[in-house]
Design an enzyme around this catalytic site. Sequence first.
Site, mmCIF file in Angstrom:
data_model
loop_
_atom_site.group_PDB
_atom_site.id
_atom_site.type_symbol
_atom_site.label_atom_id
_atom_site.label_comp_id
_atom_site.label_asym_id
_atom_site.label_seq_id
_atom_site.Cartn_x
_atom_site.Cartn_y
_atom_site.Cartn_z
ATOM 1 N N GLY A 292 0.821 -1.214 0.000
ATOM 2 C CA GLY A 292 0.000 0.000 0.000
ATOM 3 C C GLY A 292 0.848 1.255 0.000
ATOM 4 O O GLY A 292 2.056 1.196 -0.235
ATOM 5 N N ASN A 293 0.235 2.401 0.233
ATOM 6 C CA ASN A 293 0.984 3.671 0.282
ATOM 7 C C ASN A 293 0.364 4.590 1.323
ATOM 8 O O ASN A 293 -0.647 4.260 1.939
ATOM 9 C CB ASN A 293 1.024 4.321 -1.106
ATOM 10 N N ARG A 294 0.984 5.742 1.518
ATOM 11 C CA ARG A 294 0.618 6.622 2.642
ATOM 12 C C ARG A 294 -0.513 7.607 2.335
ATOM 13 O O ARG A 294 -0.791 8.486 3.131
ATOM 14 C CB ARG A 294 1.836 7.461 3.053
ATOM 15 N N SER A 295 -1.149 7.512 1.179
ATOM 16 C CA SER A 295 -2.160 8.524 0.851
ATOM 17 C C SER A 295 -3.361 8.437 1.806
ATOM 18 O O SER A 295 -3.920 7.367 2.006
ATOM 19 C CB SER A 295 -2.622 8.324 -0.597
ATOM 20 N N ALA B 38 -3.567 7.700 -5.132
ATOM 21 C CA ALA B 38 -2.220 7.171 -5.323
ATOM 22 C C ALA B 38 -2.396 5.694 -5.676
ATOM 23 O O ALA B 38 -2.851 4.906 -4.852
ATOM 24 C CB ALA B 38 -1.405 7.323 -4.047
#
Length: 416
Positions: free
Chosen positions: A208-211, A287
């Site tokens: 995943g990512n930090r958005s 993102a």
Amino acid sequence: MRILLGVTGGSPRTRRSSCCACCASRGAVRVIPTSAALEFVGAPTFEALSGEPVSTEVFDDVPGVQHVALGKGADLVIVAPATADFMARAVAGLADDLLTTTLLAARCPVVFAPAMHTEMWDHPATRSNVATLRERGVHVIEPASGRLTGTDTGPGRLPEPVDIAREALALVDAPLAGSVETQDLTGRRVVVSAGGTREPIDPVRFIGNRSSGRQGVALAQAAAARGADVTLVAANLAQDVTDQVESVRGAAGRLACSVVRVESTAELRSAVRAAGAAADVVVMAAAVADFRPAATPGAKIKKVPGQGPAPIELLENPDILAELAHERLRPGQVVVGFAAETGDASGSVLDHGRTKARRKGADLIAVNAVGSGRGFGTDSNEVTLLDGTGEVVGAASGTKRAVADAVWDAVVKLLP
Ligand code: C5P
């Protein structure tokens, strides 16, 4: 709705009266100035704009216990401008005038819009006071950047009154009155993707990512407030952002916003394409993971002691934005993307943004610098808007809502 508008000292004189006018167009506004504020704008001006009496002292109307009654009866308190001195007094819990005592009695959402010189805003004392206020639940709006009193420029400027009113009213689920809000997206259908996709590795793990989804949700809110029929494709939003979406949906009948929740890039792609087929504008603020695991076993991958990590083979995800830009699901559809960049030895944030704008083929790309506390998860943002050839066509900074409105301003110019 009862709105209390606290006004403190500081010099943006015309803006404080316009703040009052913006709020007055939405509900019953009672202005509570500090005595320093009255050095700049007199009580009769506030009384004329709000149609309500104006007082600064606790000792006015003692039998009515005014400070408690005002605070307890309020649906929203806005302090604009909020000076460094006033914030320090609020942090200390002082109660030496009507505004500070009212704040202690209020149990509704409280919004501070600070305004001061950049050095004062950056001072550790102010930073710590702002952090304390935010921890206590006060919504402190990021100041705008620009010309300050005297010859200074920089962060510390009071945001546009309409932006303050809009951001504050969003907390109590109320859009700005139509006379104040531009309705330039009326009759338009827009799709906004927000958040960050998650690619499953197995049933319990993902890439995943930090958005947080803040910028995407601000875009959806801004479009709905400007009259658009909005579909928000929401990928794994942060909890506080999800709550914000619920409050927009709760305003049914006033704001048109439907939400499709997705997890993975494949789900986001189907949802965006399904809603995009009928849309005038698609904004890809999410993102999106560039790669996904080639296989997702149905059972949790087990650690086998001594064997080291199991390799994960990755496949490239489709570039949804580039697809939309090159195919155009609908003639004349405007396609907008975001480019979060850090800059590196091979080029600046803007260099990378330009290359991306040309490669993706979108009509607009909002380039923003991320990393070191900028961009992801924060309340403010700073973007440069590029057209499909990489030419700069605009710039915006401030709250994510202000940036969202700047993006819509640019989109409106491209709509047929
Ligand atoms: O290439 P990069 O991920 O930096 O591009 C960012 C922009 O492209 C964003 O608008 C994002 O939503 C979109 N994107 C996409 N599909 C991908 C990767 C990014 O639509 N697979």
